[in-house]
Motif scaffolding. Structure first.
Motif, short mmCIF file in Angstrom:
data_model
loop_
_atom_site.label_atom_id
_atom_site.label_comp_id
_atom_site.label_asym_id
_atom_site.label_seq_id
_atom_site.Cartn_x
_atom_site.Cartn_y
_atom_site.Cartn_z
N ILE A 171 0.83 -1.19 0.04
CA ILE A 171 -0.08 -0.05 0.05
C ILE A 171 1.09 1.18 0.03
O ILE A 171 1.84 1.30 0.95
CB ILE A 171 -0.73 0.14 1.24
CG1 ILE A 171 -1.78 -1.17 1.25
CG2 ILE A 171 -1.90 1.42 1.47
CD1 ILE A 171 -2.90 -1.33 2.19
N LEU A 172 0.85 2.04 -0.97
CA LEU A 172 1.53 3.40 -1.10
C LEU A 172 0.71 4.35 -0.73
O LEU A 172 -0.53 4.56 -0.76
CB LEU A 172 2.05 3.46 -2.48
CG LEU A 172 2.47 2.28 -3.23
CD1 LEU A 172 3.23 2.70 -4.49
CD2 LEU A 172 4.01 2.07 -2.27
N LEU A 173 1.41 5.55 -0.17
CA LEU A 173 0.88 6.92 0.35
C LEU A 173 1.42 7.80 -0.71
O LEU A 173 2.57 8.08 -0.86
CB LEU A 173 1.34 7.15 1.63
CG LEU A 173 0.58 6.36 2.78
CD1 LEU A 173 1.16 6.98 4.18
CD2 LEU A 173 -1.07 6.62 2.55
N GLU A 174 0.49 8.58 -1.33
CA GLU A 174 0.96 9.71 -2.20
C GLU A 174 0.82 10.92 -1.41
O GLU A 174 -0.07 11.12 -1.07
CB GLU A 174 -0.09 9.63 -3.42
CG GLU A 174 0.51 10.28 -4.83
CD GLU A 174 -0.48 9.66 -5.89
OE1 GLU A 174 -0.04 9.38 -6.99
OE2 GLU A 174 -1.68 9.75 -5.65
N ILE A 175 1.95 11.54 -1.55
CA ILE A 175 2.24 12.94 -0.58
C ILE A 175 2.33 13.83 -1.42
O ILE A 175 2.71 14.23 -2.52
CB ILE A 175 3.34 12.56 0.07
CG1 ILE A 175 3.51 11.54 0.96
CG2 ILE A 175 3.48 13.60 1.45
CD1 ILE A 175 4.62 10.87 1.71
#
Ligand SMILES: [Zn+2]
Ligand SMILES: [Zn+2]
Length: 320
Positions: free
Chosen positions: A316-320
């Motif tokens: 799971i990736l977090l886009e910042i």
């Protein structure tokens, strides 16, 4: 700045106005653009290391401020162990084992699930143009996978088992397969093992292995389970090697007599070479794309950490 933090009560929260870290001269200020949720983050949330502060140690980002002007504006990844440079371990070149180290998002160093982080300039690696952000964010865990080959020789004559079909297990299996060894990846989830079988790797469910005890020369435990080592002892041959990749908030108990009687070598393995990980991503031999199941914005980081506990999800990736 915005940040996902473990607060003083141990709860995971989205903090819209967390104080931004301020770099000193040897540190760079980095704006993370994409970050990965790791099982270590979930263990930290359960109390592992007693960490409080901004989570996140897998990221890629842009350097905004650094003493070395060559770095400014560059897309980078950062090694996560921040060494003091003058203790006995640092003197021996063992910077990842520095006695005074802080570790990004794990031990005393504010992490990457935020608008800004700071890291020593000497820890940074510039990401080659041909490596996408979605690949670069895997540099840290892939380096940890490659560390095994820094520690022991894996060759085509060996039967090797990788236990665990989590994110790290899948990276380790792909990395070790490049040596030509006789590799079996062992897991519990059809959807995850199929990522490996789709690449021609041999896979097995752990329930199928009951009759195949004590045949593997090398067994890697990447189960993330306190019982992983006991299972590895069932699989490894006498005088074989077990490599441990599992860290958990509640370590289990173990009968060490079997290690003595069967003369097993047990090897702990943690962080690895970032330069080699970037080369492997650049070369295309490691396919990380099928491992990404979700990309969420930073504001939904608390939800992302919950989702990461769901067995149908993977990276799971977090886009910042
Ligand atoms: Zn990690
Ligand atoms: Zn040191």
């Amino acid at each position: 700045m915005r940040a996902i933090v473990i607060n003083d009560t141990g709860a995971i929260k989205f903090d819209p106005s967390h104080p931004a870290p301020v770099p000193n001269s040897s540190y760079a200020l980095i704006r993370p653009t994409l970050a990965g949720v790791c099982n270590t983050d979930l263990e930290l949330a359960k109390g592992y290391m007693g960490y409080k502060g901004v989570l996140g140690h897998e990221f890629t980002g842009i350097v905004e401020q650094a003493e070395d002007s060559e770095l400014i504006g560059k897309r980078v990844v950062s090694e996560i162990n921040f060494a003091c440079g003058h203790c006995t371990m640092c003197d021996r070149g063992l910077h990842r084992h520095c006695q005074n180290r802080t570790v990004l998002g794990i031990l005393g160093a504010s992490g990457a699930f935020a608008d800004y982080l700071i890291a020593p300039s000497q820890n940074l690696h510039i990401v080659p143009d041909s490596v996408s952000d979605r690949q670069a964010v895997f540099t840290e865990p892939l380096a940890a996978a490659l560390e095994i080959m820094e520690q022991i020789d894996i060759n085509p004559d060996q039967q090797v088992a990788v236990m665990g079909d989590g994110k790290l297990g899948l990276l380790i299996a792909q990395a070790l397969a490049t040596t030509g060894c006789d590799l079996t990846a062992i897991g519990r989830h059809e959807n995850r093992l199929s990522i490996l079988s789709g690449r021609g790797l041999k896979t097995a469910f752990d329930s199928e292995l009951k009759g195949e005890n004590s045949i593997f020369d090398v067994v890697i435990d990447a189960t993330g389970s306190p019982t992983g080592l006991a299972t590895a002892l069932d699989l490894v041959r006498p005088c074989g090697t077990i490599v441990l990749k599992t860290t958990v908030s509640n370590p289990g108990e173990l009968d060490i007599n079997r290690i003595v009687i069967d003369e097993i070598q047990v090897l702990g393995s943690r962080c690895g070479p970032f330069d080699k990980a970037l080369l492997a991503l650049e070369g295309g031999g490691i396919d990380v794309e099928p491992m990404i199941t979700d990309v969420l914005p930073l504001e939904r980081g608390v939800e992302a950490l919950k989702l990461a506990e769901d067995n149908t999800r993977l990276k799971i990736l977090l886009e910042i």
